[in-house]
Write a protein that holds these residues in place. Structure first.
Motif, PDB file in Angstrom:
ATOM      1  N   HIS A 159      23.095  63.739-126.371  1.00  0.00           N
ATOM      2  CA  HIS A 159      22.651  64.329-127.639  1.00  0.00           C
ATOM      3  C   HIS A 159      22.536  63.258-128.719  1.00  0.00           C
ATOM      4  O   HIS A 159      21.539  63.205-129.461  1.00  0.00           O
ATOM      5  CB  HIS A 159      23.625  65.416-128.091  1.00  0.00           C
ATOM      6  N   ALA A 160      23.532  62.393-128.810  1.00  0.00           N
ATOM      7  CA  ALA A 160      23.514  61.320-129.808  1.00  0.00           C
ATOM      8  C   ALA A 160      22.708  60.112-129.338  1.00  0.00           C
ATOM      9  O   ALA A 160      22.473  59.182-130.108  1.00  0.00           O
ATOM     10  CB  ALA A 160      24.939  60.894-130.140  1.00  0.00           C
ATOM     11  N   PRO A 176      22.879  52.221-128.417  1.00  0.00           N
ATOM     12  CA  PRO A 176      21.864  53.287-128.357  1.00  0.00           C
ATOM     13  C   PRO A 176      21.094  53.236-127.046  1.00  0.00           C
ATOM     14  O   PRO A 176      20.908  52.169-126.462  1.00  0.00           O
ATOM     15  CB  PRO A 176      20.948  52.953-129.543  1.00  0.00           C
ATOM     16  N   ILE A 177      20.650  54.389-126.562  1.00  0.00           N
ATOM     17  CA  ILE A 177      19.836  54.452-125.352  1.00  0.00           C
ATOM     18  C   ILE A 177      18.530  55.167-125.674  1.00  0.00           C
ATOM     19  O   ILE A 177      18.500  56.105-126.476  1.00  0.00           O
ATOM     20  CB  ILE A 177      20.579  55.153-124.189  1.00  0.00           C
ATOM     21  N   ASN A 178      17.442  54.718-125.047  1.00  0.00           N
ATOM     22  CA  ASN A 178      16.131  55.280-125.364  1.00  0.00           C
ATOM     23  C   ASN A 178      15.817  56.514-124.523  1.00  0.00           C
ATOM     24  O   ASN A 178      16.543  56.870-123.594  1.00  0.00           O
ATOM     25  CB  ASN A 178      15.040  54.206-125.193  1.00  0.00           C
ATOM     26  N   ASP A 179      14.708  57.162-124.850  1.00  0.00           N
ATOM     27  CA  ASP A 179      14.339  58.414-124.182  1.00  0.00           C
ATOM     28  C   ASP A 179      14.061  58.226-122.696  1.00  0.00           C
ATOM     29  O   ASP A 179      14.366  59.093-121.877  1.00  0.00           O
ATOM     30  CB  ASP A 179      13.111  59.019-124.865  1.00  0.00           C
ATOM     31  N   SER A 180      13.460  57.091-122.356  1.00  0.00           N
ATOM     32  CA  SER A 180      13.166  56.821-120.949  1.00  0.00           C
ATOM     33  C   SER A 180      14.450  56.737-120.138  1.00  0.00           C
ATOM     34  O   SER A 180      14.540  57.279-119.022  1.00  0.00           O
ATOM     35  CB  SER A 180      12.377  55.509-120.821  1.00  0.00           C
ATOM     36  N   LEU A 181      15.451  56.067-120.692  1.00  0.00           N
ATOM     37  CA  LEU A 181      16.731  55.944-120.002  1.00  0.00           C
ATOM     38  C   LEU A 181      17.422  57.301-119.897  1.00  0.00           C
ATOM     39  O   LEU A 181      18.026  57.628-118.870  1.00  0.00           O
ATOM     40  CB  LEU A 181      17.622  54.946-120.741  1.00  0.00           C
ATOM     41  N   ARG A 186      19.325  61.944-116.642  1.00  0.00           N
ATOM     42  CA  ARG A 186      19.286  63.372-116.301  1.00  0.00           C
ATOM     43  C   ARG A 186      18.858  63.566-114.842  1.00  0.00           C
ATOM     44  O   ARG A 186      19.449  64.364-114.106  1.00  0.00           O
ATOM     45  CB  ARG A 186      18.332  64.114-117.232  1.00  0.00           C
ATOM     46  N   SER A 187      17.819  62.850-114.436  1.00  0.00           N
ATOM     47  CA  SER A 187      17.330  62.965-113.064  1.00  0.00           C
ATOM     48  C   SER A 187      18.403  62.536-112.068  1.00  0.00           C
ATOM     49  O   SER A 187      18.636  63.205-111.053  1.00  0.00           O
ATOM     50  CB  SER A 187      16.074  62.112-112.885  1.00  0.00           C
ATOM     51  N   TYR A 188      19.068  61.427-112.361  1.00  0.00           N
ATOM     52  CA  TYR A 188      20.123  60.924-111.479  1.00  0.00           C
ATOM     53  C   TYR A 188      21.276  61.927-111.384  1.00  0.00           C
ATOM     54  O   TYR A 188      21.792  62.194-110.286  1.00  0.00           O
ATOM     55  CB  TYR A 188      20.628  59.585-111.990  1.00  0.00           C
ATOM     56  N   LEU A 189      21.690  62.494-112.522  1.00  0.00           N
ATOM     57  CA  LEU A 189      22.813  63.430-112.533  1.00  0.00           C
ATOM     58  C   LEU A 189      22.515  64.679-111.700  1.00  0.00           C
ATOM     59  O   LEU A 189      23.405  65.218-111.031  1.00  0.00           O
ATOM     60  CB  LEU A 189      23.153  63.825-113.973  1.00  0.00           C
ATOM     61  N   GLU A 190      21.267  65.135-111.727  1.00  0.00           N
ATOM     62  CA  GLU A 190      20.878  66.290-110.913  1.00  0.00           C
ATOM     63  C   GLU A 190      21.034  65.984-109.425  1.00  0.00           C
ATOM     64  O   GLU A 190      21.567  66.798-108.659  1.00  0.00           O
ATOM     65  CB  GLU A 190      19.433  66.686-111.216  1.00  0.00           C
TER      66      GLU A 190
END
Length: 292
Positions: A159-160, A176-181, A186-190
């Protein structure tokens, strides 16, 4: 020596990598003392004996940088012995380190790395998405190998858009992490949830057997993919850290900001990247300036 290493680990908070290196260095020095001078206690060695060891290393064509690390190890050790009143005079005060040639940090070209992420098809399974995340994390944040391995689930705040890492000297910093990362996370966690739901690990990145990553594993992954876009021998995880810093600097990022992102304790360590940036500026100057 055992007390010395406990001091480095618990009071000085040295990294496991540095502790391992110092163990090796002191072990080699002790072996030399026993074989050449029949000395079993390093506290008995004076500056002439230490110089003779350094000369031996030079004659063995050991790189100046490696020799300087061994000298740094001995400096720490003899300072410790002096503080513990095991010696009266520090023999390292009369030792000068050989000059090491400064090499520019190797880095991957921005276009080449982006083409790898955009064009290469990472498999839509746990292994493929983990490998992609390793590459994106190292390049997208500039974190060290040990910091990557140490990331747990609680350190990620999607979220942050931040990740919390524990750097050298147990110093924590937020990056900070960008949107691509974030998309890759998210894909990896799934895939991780489906693949290893029965083998939960607090560590974010794990092996195919749900065990925490280890250095050689990450090295193999990085080398496998970076070798696809460059013939250079420089294809270690640290090259992606160098690439992160160099590309930020080329885009006009403030050097102090890069220092904080990398977790450097002083600006001197970060300034090495300005040399790569100057080469970029020279290229732009030669192409664009009418009198170039």
């Amino acid at each position: 020596m055992d007390l010395f290493f406990k001091y480095l680990q618990y009071e000085k908070r040295y990294s496991p990598h540095t502790l391992t290196s110092y163990h090796t260095d002191l072990g080699q020095f002790s072996q030399y003392l026993q074989q050449v001078y029949e000395i079993t206690d390093a506290a008995e060695a004076d500056h002439t004996i230490i110089r003779s060891w350094i000369l031996t290393l030079v004659q063995q064509n050991i790189k100046p940088r490696s020799i300087n690390r061994k000298i740094a190890c001995l400096r720490s050790y003899y300072r410790f012995l002096l503080a513990q009143q095991q010696i009266k005079v520090n023999p390292m005060l009369r030792i000068k380190a050989p000059k090491a040639s400064k090499k520019l940090p190797a880095f991957v070209e921005e276009a080449s790395f982006n083409s790898l992420l955009d064009s290469f098809t990472f498999e839509e399974n746990f292994e493929g998405q983990r490998d992609r995340l390793i590459l994106e994390f190292l390049y997208g944040t500039g974190i060290r190998l040990a910091e990557l391995i140490g990331i747990d689930h609680a350190a990620i705040d999607l979220h942050a858009k931040t990740v919390r890492v524990l750097g050298k000297g147990n110093k924590e910093r937020v990056i900070p992490i960008n949107d691509s990362l974030i998309t890759s996370i998210r894909s990896y966690l799934e895939h991780k949830k489906r693949e290893h739901s029965d083998n939960y690990s607090e560590k974010l990145l794990v092996t195919n057997r749900a065990r925490p990553l280890y250095p050689k594993f990450v090295y193999r992954v990085v080398k496998k993919y970076i070798s696809l876009i460059t013939t250079s021998e420089h294809n270690s995880p640290h090259v992606l850290r160098h690439s992160f810093a160099t590309h930020l600097l080329n885009k006009g990022a403030d050097l102090n900001a890069i220092k904080d992102l990398l977790g450097h304790s002083s600006l001197a360590a970060t300034q090495v990247y300005t040399h790569n940036s100057i080469e970029k500026l020279k290229s732009i100057f030669e192409k664009a300036h009418p009198k170039a």
